[in-house]
Write a protein that holds these residues in place. Structure first.
Motif, mmCIF file in Angstrom:
data_model
loop_
_atom_site.group_PDB
_atom_site.id
_atom_site.type_symbol
_atom_site.label_atom_id
_atom_site.label_comp_id
_atom_site.label_asym_id
_atom_site.label_seq_id
_atom_site.Cartn_x
_atom_site.Cartn_y
_atom_site.Cartn_z
ATOM 1 N N ASN A 107 45.584 39.908 46.610
ATOM 2 C CA ASN A 107 45.920 39.718 44.961
ATOM 3 C C ASN A 107 47.221 39.678 44.379
ATOM 4 O O ASN A 107 47.634 38.887 43.585
ATOM 5 C CB ASN A 107 45.696 41.600 44.226
ATOM 6 C CG ASN A 107 43.965 42.000 44.252
ATOM 7 O OD1 ASN A 107 43.032 40.963 44.353
ATOM 8 N ND2 ASN A 107 43.711 43.245 44.475
ATOM 9 N N GLN A 146 40.762 39.989 41.103
ATOM 10 C CA GLN A 146 40.191 38.466 40.058
ATOM 11 C C GLN A 146 39.185 37.779 40.459
ATOM 12 O O GLN A 146 38.393 36.962 40.058
ATOM 13 C CB GLN A 146 41.279 37.422 40.118
ATOM 14 C CG GLN A 146 42.147 38.050 39.250
ATOM 15 C CD GLN A 146 43.332 37.267 38.995
ATOM 16 O OE1 GLN A 146 43.273 36.085 38.340
ATOM 17 N NE2 GLN A 146 44.439 37.128 40.405
ATOM 18 N N SER A 177 33.782 35.881 39.865
ATOM 19 C CA SER A 177 34.282 36.961 38.698
ATOM 20 C C SER A 177 32.964 36.607 37.298
ATOM 21 O O SER A 177 33.436 37.206 36.613
ATOM 22 C CB SER A 177 35.524 36.136 37.888
ATOM 23 O OG SER A 177 35.546 35.043 37.488
#
Length: 399
Positions: free
Chosen positions: A260, A322, A338
């Motif tokens: 991340n 994400q 996503s």
């Protein structure tokens, strides 16, 4: 059950765009299709009416005994036959649609412990889907009857050891006989999709029809492949007892946090670019993006877990906060998850667990359930774990 008298039903539509009226054949099989005061009704009939109405395509239905319905298809006297399960003999004559519904076949018996059909006296409805399936499995039904009611009487009286039946059909028959649903032991055997077979001749004349029909099915039968509350509870229990402990957040968090941080905040355009690169590399079978995910130590661990599951797990992948894949046991169709419901439920809406519907793989004629949970399970979401489970394997293990 497959029996019935000849009945002609003509469905008229307005603003017809079709060049011909489709000729269909079916047989009585409550609750999917059956007669009510001379009118054909039922789950499959309602779905068919919805789809054909959306397609603006007129059709006639003849209600026939199953053997005659199949013969009409063979002689090209009809364009389709429903509601049918996958059957090699019909595959030579026609192509099956996506499922209208999903039969849940159980063994109904009185014996103790796990039921094994080998060596037992089995009953079956003559010329039924179950009769065809038993024959393909090399299981001989010693007693053939004409109705589900007769099968139930035979099992009550000990004349047979068991019969194989669809859960909805058996429950409806027990209810009509004023017998409790717990009259017999019910042991899950397998799923069976119910659809409509369209003749090769008809599809040759209308090559776009099947794709359009299947597309409208998603609107007309959105709940066809949903898990029941009981099935969801079984899957949830199996996750908590067995699967989630094998993928602890403590082992996944360090890699997810590092990934991340490396990715930073991705724009929509950046995600689209990653997806485009991913699709290209998976088609080629190599590339820096694919190799980065494939060569993650966690990916090797996931492949090992899948192999050790003995067919229960079909795929595992882990995404970051994400929705971008960090690791996987098998390449996914895209790298950005996503826009998937699992991500929306777990990361966006902060739900503790997601269990998807049953997904039917037409090419493999098999069923999968996707399940997912967040990492960590409490606190800010750093990513999620997604598993594709073999639906039949999962439900048999949970009994």
């Amino acid at each position: 059950m497959r029996y019935g008298l000849l009945l002609l039903l003509t469905v008229c539509t307005v603003n017809v765009q079709a060049t011909e009226t489709m000729q269909l054949r079916t047989t009585q099989s409550p609750p999917y299709q059956f007669l009510v005061n001379g009118e054909l009704s039922g789950v499959s009939v309602d779905i068919l009416r919805c789809v054909m109405g959306r397609l603006d395509w007129p059709y006639d239905i003849h209600l026939l005994p199953w053997a005659r319905a199949v013969e009409d298809l063979r002689q090209q006297a009809s364009d389709g036959i429903f509601t049918a399960t996958p059957e090699p003999a019909l595959d030579r004559l026609a192509t099956m649609s996506a499922p209208f519904a999903l039969e849940k076949w159980h063994w109904y018996h009185r014996s103790e412990g796990i039921f094994q059909p080998q060596g037992k006296t089995l009953g079956v409805i003559r010329s039924s889907n179950a009769a065809s399936w038993l024959k393909r499995q090399g299981l001989n039904a010693a007693v053939e009857v004409n109705s589900m009611q007769q099968l139930i009487y035979l099992l009550q009286r000990g004349r047979i050891d068991a019969f194989l039946g669809d859960e909805l059909v058996v429950q409806e028959q027990l209810h009509s006989m004023k017998l409790p649903a717990t009259e017999f032991r019910a042991e899950f055997s397998h799923y069976m999709p119910l659809g409509i077979y369209f003749s090769h001749d008809f599809l040759g004349r209308h090559p776009q029809f099947l794709a359009q029909f299947n597309h409208q099915l998603k609107r007309c039968a959105p709940a066809a492949l949903q898990l029941s509350d009981t099935e969801q509870q079984r899957i949830r229990q199996q996750l908590q007892d067995t699967l989630q402990p094998q993928l602890p957040s403590s082992r996944l968090l360090p890699a997810l946090q590092a990934e991340n941080k490396r990715l930073g905040v991705l724009t929509v355009a950046a995600k689209m670019a990653l997806d485009k690169q991913w699709v290209g590399e998976t088609q080629l079978g190599s590339g820096p993006l694919l190799e980065r995910v494939e060569q993650q130590p966690i990916s090797a661990w996931l492949r090992e877990l899948q192999q050790q599951s003995e067919g229960l797990i079909r795929e595992i992948y882990i995404t970051g906060a994400q929705g971008i894949n960090l690791a996987q046991s098998l390449p996914t169709s895209d790298i950005d998850q996503s826009d998937e419901e699992a991500y929306q439920q777990l990361v966006v809406q902060q739900q503790p667990l997601w269990i998807g519907p049953i997904e039917y793989d037409e090419s493999a004629r098999s069923f999968q359930i996707k399940v997912a949970w967040p990492v960590p399970e409490q606190g800010p979401r750093q990513g999620m774990v997604v598993l594709g489970l073999d639906a039949e394997h999962a439900l048999r293990r949970s009994q």
